[in-house]
Design a protein around this motif. Structure first.
Motif, PDB file in Angstrom:
ATOM      1  N   TYR A 110      -4.902  16.525  36.077  1.00  0.00           N
ATOM      2  CA  TYR A 110      -4.940  15.097  35.761  1.00  0.00           C
ATOM      3  C   TYR A 110      -6.325  14.508  36.026  1.00  0.00           C
ATOM      4  CZ  TYR A 110       0.103  14.056  35.232  1.00  0.00           C
ATOM      5  OH  TYR A 110       1.393  13.954  34.796  1.00  0.00           O
ATOM      6  N   ILE A 111      -6.818  13.736  35.056  1.00  0.00           N
ATOM      7  CA  ILE A 111      -8.034  12.943  35.294  1.00  0.00           C
ATOM      8  C   ILE A 111      -7.678  11.825  36.272  1.00  0.00           C
ATOM      9  CG2 ILE A 111      -9.605  11.262  34.231  1.00  0.00           C
ATOM     10  CD1 ILE A 111      -9.409  12.966  31.644  1.00  0.00           C
ATOM     11  N   CYS A 112      -8.531  11.639  37.269  1.00  0.00           N
ATOM     12  CA  CYS A 112      -8.379  10.518  38.214  1.00  0.00           C
ATOM     13  C   CYS A 112      -9.604   9.623  38.095  1.00  0.00           C
ATOM     14  CB  CYS A 112      -8.327  11.015  39.659  1.00  0.00           C
ATOM     15  SG  CYS A 112      -6.981  12.139  40.018  1.00  0.00           S
ATOM     16  N   TYR A 113      -9.468   8.407  38.561  1.00  0.00           N
ATOM     17  CA  TYR A 113     -10.636   7.554  38.759  1.00  0.00           C
ATOM     18  C   TYR A 113     -11.330   8.027  40.042  1.00  0.00           C
ATOM     19  CZ  TYR A 113      -8.388   4.307  35.414  1.00  0.00           C
ATOM     20  OH  TYR A 113      -7.811   3.731  34.325  1.00  0.00           O
ATOM     21  N   PRO A 114     -12.532   7.526  40.301  1.00  0.00           N
ATOM     22  CA  PRO A 114     -13.259   7.933  41.520  1.00  0.00           C
ATOM     23  C   PRO A 114     -12.395   7.811  42.781  1.00  0.00           C
ATOM     24  CG  PRO A 114     -14.710   6.692  40.092  1.00  0.00           C
ATOM     25  CD  PRO A 114     -13.347   6.652  39.444  1.00  0.00           C
ATOM     26  N   GLU A 115     -12.603   8.734  43.694  1.00  0.00           N
ATOM     27  CA  GLU A 115     -11.846   8.841  44.953  1.00  0.00           C
ATOM     28  C   GLU A 115     -10.385   9.218  44.711  1.00  0.00           C
ATOM     29  OE1 GLU A 115     -13.926   8.440  47.469  1.00  0.00           O
ATOM     30  OE2 GLU A 115     -15.492   7.505  46.268  1.00  0.00           O
ATOM     31  N   GLY A 116     -10.076   9.673  43.507  1.00  0.00           N
ATOM     32  CA  GLY A 116      -8.700  10.082  43.209  1.00  0.00           C
ATOM     33  C   GLY A 116      -7.770   8.926  42.873  1.00  0.00           C
ATOM     34  N   LYS A 117      -8.341   7.759  42.637  1.00  0.00           N
ATOM     35  CA  LYS A 117      -7.514   6.568  42.348  1.00  0.00           C
ATOM     36  C   LYS A 117      -6.915   6.620  40.944  1.00  0.00           C
ATOM     37  CE  LYS A 117     -10.179   3.829  45.613  1.00  0.00           C
ATOM     38  NZ  LYS A 117     -11.161   2.769  45.847  1.00  0.00           N
ATOM     39  N   PHE A 118      -5.873   5.799  40.719  1.00  0.00           N
ATOM     40  CA  PHE A 118      -5.271   5.747  39.385  1.00  0.00           C
ATOM     41  C   PHE A 118      -5.204   4.323  38.831  1.00  0.00           C
ATOM     42  CE2 PHE A 118      -1.048   4.149  40.539  1.00  0.00           C
ATOM     43  CZ  PHE A 118      -0.992   4.432  41.895  1.00  0.00           C
ATOM     44  N   LYS A 119      -5.786   3.366  39.569  1.00  0.00           N
ATOM     45  CA  LYS A 119      -5.848   1.978  39.084  1.00  0.00           C
ATOM     46  C   LYS A 119      -7.300   1.513  39.071  1.00  0.00           C
ATOM     47  CE  LYS A 119      -2.286   0.408  41.963  1.00  0.00           C
ATOM     48  NZ  LYS A 119      -1.471  -0.723  42.482  1.00  0.00           N
ATOM     49  N   ALA A 120      -7.673   0.785  38.011  1.00  0.00           N
ATOM     50  CA  ALA A 120      -9.037   0.250  37.908  1.00  0.00           C
ATOM     51  C   ALA A 120      -8.974  -1.214  37.499  1.00  0.00           C
ATOM     52  CB  ALA A 120      -9.848   1.044  36.891  1.00  0.00           C
ATOM     53  N   LEU A 121      -9.978  -1.964  37.957  1.00  0.00           N
ATOM     54  CA  LEU A 121     -10.065  -3.393  37.629  1.00  0.00           C
ATOM     55  C   LEU A 121     -11.471  -3.704  37.142  1.00  0.00           C
ATOM     56  CD1 LEU A 121      -8.995  -6.387  37.789  1.00  0.00           C
ATOM     57  CD2 LEU A 121      -9.926  -6.431  40.125  1.00  0.00           C
TER      58      LEU A 121
END
Ligand SMILES: [Zn+2]
Length: 276
Positions: A5-16
């Motif tokens: 799975y692609i994650c956002y930085p630091e392994g996050k899954f929510k972005a704003l």
């Protein structure tokens, strides 16, 4: 077989992210609120309108660009803000390139974002933009969801700040299903807060969001460049190594382990970061 799975930085899954147009002096107050809460935004500016007096429309001075927007994204909104679907295509190109050129003389880095002035665009304009170095363009209107853009040149926000912002924010803060990636994207114009006397709406929202440890706060271009780079990562079939051809650290989840993939070839036995 493992799941990748692609994650956002630091392994996050929510972005704003935020997008604010026109470069009016109210941007100063807006930036102060973003900075105080650790949030990041994109500011779409019209180079040709700096110093042009218009009643009731006071713009920031171009000499503020590099300091005021530090840590945020400076992006194009065309040179003079025309309704570009009515313009000859070569004039549209000029409007974008002159805006880039002027803004870059202050940023000293490529300016590659755009929002369509008056929300105006055509299929031909969308096709033209990659050749002008533009990576994405925001349209007007709101999706009222947290989906990722399907077309970078027709990028629609979640909501305008006058459209149930806190309701969307609370819903966003409660999302927990990490098998999805989510993006909340808020757009508007800073002068609207003064006109509508509702700076408190943004203060409340920024305060709530600033406390969300599991959200990646990013500019529009950071989001676009990260996602593009993430999709370029290729794993070996057995999942023990991964090539990251980009210049960015990319975070990937393999089953329950989040890995930070450095630019170049990664041996996954060396990259394990944290259990998810
Ligand atoms: Zn505008």
């Amino acid at each position: 077989m493992s799941q990748f799975y692609i994650c956002y930085p630091e392994g996050k899954f929510k972005a704003l992210t935020f997008s604010y147009d026109d470069g009016r002096i109210e941007d100063r107050r807006l930036v102060e609120i973003f900075n105080r809460n650790g949030l990041k935004a994109t500011f779409h500016l019209n180079s040709g309108l700096f110093g042009v007096p218009r009643p009731g429309e006071e713009r920031i001075d171009p000499t503020e660009i590099s300091t005021l927007y530090q840590g945020h994204e400076v992006a194009c909104h065309t040179y003079t803000h025309p309704t570009i679907e009515r313009c000859p295509l070569d004039k549209v190109a000029l409007e974008v390139l002159e805006d880039r050129k002027f803004l870059e003389s202050y940023t000293h880095a490529p300016v590659q974002g755009l929002s369509y002035p008056n929300g105006s665009y055509t299929a031909e304009i969308k096709k033209l933009l990659p050749a002008l170095g533009i990576e994405y363009s925001r349209v007007v209107g709101s999706s009222h969801n947290f989906g990722l853009p399907k077309d970078w040149y027709q990028w629609q926000a979640t909501c305008h700040h006058n459209q149930r912002l806190m309701e969307h924010g609370v819903e966003f803060s409660k999302l927990f299903k990490s098998q999805y990636l989510y993006l909340m994207y808020v757009w508007g114009h800073s002068f609207e807060f003064t006109r509508d006397n509702n700076w408190a709406v943004l203060e409340e929202f920024a305060d709530l969001m600033g406390q969300q440890q599991d959200v990646w706060f990013c500019t529009n271009i950071e989001f676009k460049k990260y996602m593009t780079a993430a999709h370029q990562v290729i794993f070996t079939m057995d999942g023990t190594a991964a090539l990251n051809p980009s210049a960015y650290d990319i975070w990937m989840r393999v089953d329950q382990t989040v890995h930070c993939l450095k630019p170049g070839l990664n041996d996954l036995s060396q990259t394990a970061q944290k259990e998810n």
